[in-house]
Design a protein around this motif. Structure first.
Motif, mmCIF file in Angstrom:
data_model
loop_
_atom_site.group_PDB
_atom_site.id
_atom_site.type_symbol
_atom_site.label_atom_id
_atom_site.label_comp_id
_atom_site.label_asym_id
_atom_site.label_seq_id
_atom_site.Cartn_x
_atom_site.Cartn_y
_atom_site.Cartn_z
ATOM 1 N N GLN A 38 24.619 -6.710 49.916
ATOM 2 C CA GLN A 38 24.700 -6.343 48.508
ATOM 3 C C GLN A 38 23.303 -6.054 47.988
ATOM 4 O OE1 GLN A 38 26.792 -9.068 45.915
ATOM 5 N NE2 GLN A 38 27.201 -7.396 44.470
ATOM 6 N N ALA A 39 23.099 -4.821 47.591
ATOM 7 C CA ALA A 39 21.822 -4.417 47.021
ATOM 8 C C ALA A 39 21.834 -4.698 45.518
ATOM 9 C CB ALA A 39 21.579 -2.933 47.274
ATOM 10 N N PRO A 40 20.653 -4.833 44.918
ATOM 11 C CA PRO A 40 20.592 -5.089 43.468
ATOM 12 C C PRO A 40 21.334 -4.014 42.678
ATOM 13 C CG PRO A 40 18.452 -5.423 44.467
ATOM 14 C CD PRO A 40 19.319 -4.840 45.531
ATOM 15 N N GLY A 41 22.240 -4.428 41.814
ATOM 16 C CA GLY A 41 22.954 -3.490 40.965
ATOM 17 C C GLY A 41 24.056 -2.714 41.646
ATOM 18 N N LYS A 42 24.345 -3.054 42.899
ATOM 19 C CA LYS A 42 25.367 -2.325 43.643
ATOM 20 C C LYS A 42 26.454 -3.271 44.131
ATOM 21 C CE LYS A 42 22.464 1.468 45.240
ATOM 22 N NZ LYS A 42 22.036 2.280 46.421
ATOM 23 N N GLU A 43 27.582 -2.691 44.488
ATOM 24 C CA GLU A 43 28.662 -3.501 45.032
ATOM 25 C C GLU A 43 28.368 -3.880 46.477
ATOM 26 O OE1 GLU A 43 32.380 -1.653 42.409
ATOM 27 O OE2 GLU A 43 32.367 -1.491 44.584
#
Length: 120
Positions: A38-43
């Motif tokens: 999970q990347a920052p701001g992403k699903e």
């Protein structure tokens, strides 16, 4: 059932890391177990999966040719070898299993996550 992930860190673009996931309470080679991130701001997204006794593997298109999933069937440890890392690989990496034949986004059992940061 427990999963404990480790091996993350800070690496420069083009570098490598190896993630480990120690499994307990079940026999790793009998089930599908995968890596998600999970990347920052992403699903959260699936990265790679190894399935059952045959050890068939699947990879997300974004990591094909750079990442390799494999397991130690004696020690019940799942690995993810990550080469040629890119900034877009940054995120928290989780190992997970649903004790079934497929890797699923809504798996019941999750490791605690390990942070991977790719930056110069």
């Amino acid at each position: 059932v427990q999963l404990q992930a480790s091996g993350g860190g800070l690496v420069q673009p083009g570098g490598s890391l190896r993630l480990s996931c120690v499994a307990s309470g079940f026999t790793l080679r009998y089930y599908a177990v995968g890596w998600f991130r999970q990347a920052p701001g992403k699903e959260r997204e699936g990265v790679s999966c190894v399935r059952g006794s045959a050890g068939n593997t699947d990879y997300a298109d974004a990591v094909k040719g750079r990442f390799t999933i494999y397991r130690d069937n004696v020690k019940d440890i799942l690995y993810l070898q990550m080469n040629n890392l890119k900034p877009e690989d940054t995120g928290i990496y989780y190992c997970a299993t649903d004790l079934g034949s497929r890797c699923k986004d809504d798996s019941e059992y999750w490791g605690q996550g390990t942070q991977v940061t790719v930056s110069s």
